[in-house]
Design a protein around this motif. Structure first.
Motif, PDB file in Angstrom:
ATOM      1  N   VAL A 149       0.834  -1.203   0.000  1.00 14.74           N
ATOM      2  CA  VAL A 149       0.000   0.000   0.000  1.00 14.74           C
ATOM      3  C   VAL A 149       0.874   1.261   0.000  1.00 14.74           C
ATOM      4  N   GLU A 150       0.532   2.175  -0.914  1.00 18.78           N
ATOM      5  CA  GLU A 150       1.318   3.402  -1.111  1.00 18.78           C
ATOM      6  C   GLU A 150       0.673   4.603  -0.423  1.00 18.78           C
ATOM      7  N   ASN A 151       1.518   5.416   0.208  1.00 21.92           N
ATOM      8  CA  ASN A 151       1.054   6.685   0.775  1.00 21.92           C
ATOM      9  C   ASN A 151       0.607   7.613  -0.350  1.00 21.92           C
ATOM     10  N   GLY A 177      -1.060  -7.521   7.433  1.00 20.49           N
ATOM     11  CA  GLY A 177       0.144  -8.136   6.872  1.00 20.49           C
ATOM     12  C   GLY A 177       0.548  -7.545   5.537  1.00 20.49           C
ATOM     13  N   CYS A 178      -0.089  -6.445   5.128  1.00 22.95           N
ATOM     14  CA  CYS A 178       0.291  -5.816   3.852  1.00 22.95           C
ATOM     15  C   CYS A 178       1.678  -5.190   3.981  1.00 22.95           C
ATOM     16  N   GLY A 179       2.332  -4.996   2.839  1.00 19.08           N
ATOM     17  CA  GLY A 179       3.560  -4.224   2.805  1.00 19.08           C
ATOM     18  C   GLY A 179       3.237  -2.758   2.578  1.00 19.08           C
ATOM     19  N   LEU A 180       4.260  -1.931   2.626  1.00 11.58           N
ATOM     20  CA  LEU A 180       4.074  -0.495   2.378  1.00 11.58           C
ATOM     21  C   LEU A 180       5.026  -0.025   1.291  1.00 11.58           C
ATOM     22  N   LEU A 181       4.520   0.876   0.475  1.00 15.35           N
ATOM     23  CA  LEU A 181       5.304   1.529  -0.568  1.00 15.35           C
ATOM     24  C   LEU A 181       5.406   2.993  -0.154  1.00 15.35           C
ATOM     25  N   CYS A 182       6.619   3.466   0.033  1.00 13.75           N
ATOM     26  CA  CYS A 182       6.794   4.875   0.402  1.00 13.75           C
ATOM     27  C   CYS A 182       7.134   5.668  -0.861  1.00 13.75           C
ATOM     28  N   GLU A 212       9.070  -1.022  -1.167  1.00 19.68           N
ATOM     29  CA  GLU A 212       9.434  -0.323  -2.404  1.00 19.68           C
ATOM     30  C   GLU A 212       9.351   1.175  -2.150  1.00 19.68           C
ATOM     31  N   LEU A 213      10.129   1.924  -2.935  1.00 17.24           N
ATOM     32  CA  LEU A 213      10.032   3.387  -2.937  1.00 17.24           C
ATOM     33  C   LEU A 213       9.641   3.847  -4.341  1.00 17.24           C
ATOM     34  N   TYR A 249      15.038  11.578  -0.790  1.00 22.63           N
ATOM     35  CA  TYR A 249      15.252  10.169  -1.144  1.00 22.63           C
ATOM     36  C   TYR A 249      16.479   9.622  -0.404  1.00 22.63           C
ATOM     37  N   ALA A 250      17.546  10.395  -0.368  1.00 25.30           N
ATOM     38  CA  ALA A 250      18.740   9.946   0.358  1.00 25.30           C
ATOM     39  C   ALA A 250      18.413   9.722   1.839  1.00 25.30           C
ATOM     40  N   HIS A 251      17.621  10.626   2.391  1.00 30.95           N
ATOM     41  CA  HIS A 251      17.209  10.471   3.792  1.00 30.95           C
ATOM     42  C   HIS A 251      16.386   9.188   3.976  1.00 30.95           C
ATOM     43  N   ALA A 252      15.495   8.926   3.017  1.00 29.57           N
ATOM     44  CA  ALA A 252      14.665   7.712   3.095  1.00 29.57           C
ATOM     45  C   ALA A 252      15.538   6.458   3.021  1.00 29.57           C
ATOM     46  N   LEU A 253      16.565   6.479   2.177  1.00 33.38           N
ATOM     47  CA  LEU A 253      17.451   5.317   2.073  1.00 33.38           C
ATOM     48  C   LEU A 253      18.199   5.077   3.376  1.00 33.38           C
TER      49      LEU A 253
END
Ligand SMILES: [Fe+2]
Length: 302
Positions: A149-151, A177-182, A212-213, A249-253
Motif C-alpha cells: 500500500v502506497e502513501n 500483513g500488507c507491505g508499504l510503498l513509500c 518499495e520506494l 530520497y537519500a534520507h529515506a534510504l
C-alpha cells in the motif's frame, strides 16, 4: 481476520535492489525489441486488461525482466467495497506475470460502479481503518499474495482524522500483513501542501513494512484557494525529479536501507534515455548514500 495473514506465506522476496522504471505503453515495443539495460520494470495492470497486443509484448518483456504490478483501479478505500470483477481480471494477469510485488494506493477512486480518474483522500480514523483492512484482506485473499500500500499525494485532509497518515499505515500493515510503498515524491509534495515536515514523516514511517520506494516529478501551480500567491505542488509524473526530492530520497534510504526504487513518469512521457537517466541517478544516490556515513545531505537540503 488476523489469521488471514498466515495464508500469505508466499511473500514476494526482494528480488531486486536497484532502481527500475515505470513501463508505459509508448515504450513497450522498443523495450521488447532492444532489451535495454535496466534491472526491472513496473506496470499498471489496467493498461493491459483490454489490449491483447500490449499484453503479448509485456509477456515477452517479463521473460527478461522482473516486473512489479502497480494497480490504479483497485479502490481499497471505497465505502461500497471492492470491484471483484475488476480484481479477478487483475489476478488473471498477475498469475501470468508472476510479479515481484503487487501494489496500490491508500485512496478511493470508485463509487457506485463509477470509476473516477483520481485517487481521493480518506479520513484517518478507526472506522476507515476497519473498512480498508477488510478490503485489503479481500484483495490479498483474491490475489493470494500480500498487497503493498502506497502513501497518497495529498492536497486536502479531513479535520475528523484521529491519527496521522503514518500511524494509519502502520496499523494497516499490522492488522493485514500488507507491505508499504513509500512514495518519496508524495511525501515531499504532501508535506508542502499540508504543512508538515517531510523528513519527520519519513522518520515516523513504519520502516519494517517498506517493500518499495517511488520517485516521480511534480509541478508547482497557483493555489486558487489562497489568493496570497501560495503554490500547490501537483503529482504530475510529467517531469524530472526535483533536487529537494533527491535529498529526501537519500534520507529515506538511510532510514529504510537499500530498497527497490521505481521512477514514475506518466505524462509528457520522454524517450527511454531520459527515463533511464533518472533511474541511473537513483542508483547513484543510493550508492553514495548507503556507503557514505560522514556527510548528511539532509542538512544540506534544508
Ligand atoms: Fe507513486
Amino acid at each position: 481476520m488476523l489469521e488471514g495473514v498466515a495464508t500469505h506465506a508466499l511473500k514476494a522476496p526482494r528480488a531486486v535492489r536497484s532502481a527500475g522504471a515505470g513501463l508505459r505503453l509508448p515504450h513497450l515495443a522498443e523495450v521488447a525489441a532492444t532489451s535495454p539495460s535496466v534491472e526491472w520494470f513496473e506496470v499498471h495492470p489496467e493498461n493491459f486488461l483490454a489490449n491483447p497486443h500490449a499484453r503479448e509484448l509485456l509477456m515477452k518483456i517479463a521473460e527478461r525482466y522482473p516486473i512489479a504490478v502497480h494497480t490504479v483501479g483497485v479502490s481499497i478505500g471505497s465505502v461500497d467495497g471492492i470491484d471483484h470483477a475488476h480484481l479477478a481480471r487483475v489476478r488473471e494477469l498477475i498469475e501470468d506475470l508472476n510479479p515481484i510485488l503487487v501494489s496500490g494506493h491508500l485512496a478511493w477512486s470508485t463509487h457506485q460502479g463509477v470509476y473516477l480518474n483520481d485517487l481521493l483522500p480518506l479520513p484517518y480514523d478507526d472506522e476507515t481503518l476497519q473498512l480498508v483492512s477488510s478490503h485489503l484482506h479481500q484483495v490479498q485473499d483474491t490475489l493470494r499474495r500480500p498487497y503493498v500500500v502506497e502513501n497518497p499525494s495529498s492536497y486536502v485532509g479531513f479535520g475528523t482524522s484521529t491519527m496521522t497518515e503514518v500511524e494509519f499505515l502502520g496499523e494497516l500493515a499490522r492488522r493485514t500483513g500488507c507491505g508499504l510503498l513509500c512514495d518519496v515524491s508524495n511525501v515531499f509534495l504532501s508535506g508542502h501542501n499540508m504543512g508538515y515536515d517531510p523528513y519527520r514523516y519519513i522518520d515516523a514511517f513504519p520502516s519494517g513494512a517498506v517493500e518499495e520506494l517511488h520517485l516521480g516529478g511534480c509541478a508547482a501551480e497557483e493555489d486558487e484557494a489562497t489568493p496570497d500567491g501560495t503554490q500547490v505542488l501537483i503529482d504530475t509524473h510529467g517531469t524530472t525529479i526535483a533536487e529537494s526530492v533527491w535529498h529526501l530520497y537519500a534520507h529515506a534510504l538511510r532510514r529504510f536501507g537499500a530498497t527497490p526504487t521505481l521512477i514514475e513518469w506518466d505524462n509528457d512521457i520522454p524517450d527511454l534515455g531520459t527515463l533511464f537517466s533518472e533511474v541511473q541517478r537513483a542508483n547513484t544516490v543510493a550508492a553514495e548514500t548507503l556507503t557514505r556515513t560522514d556527510t548528511n545531505p539532509h542538512v544540506v537540503a534544508r
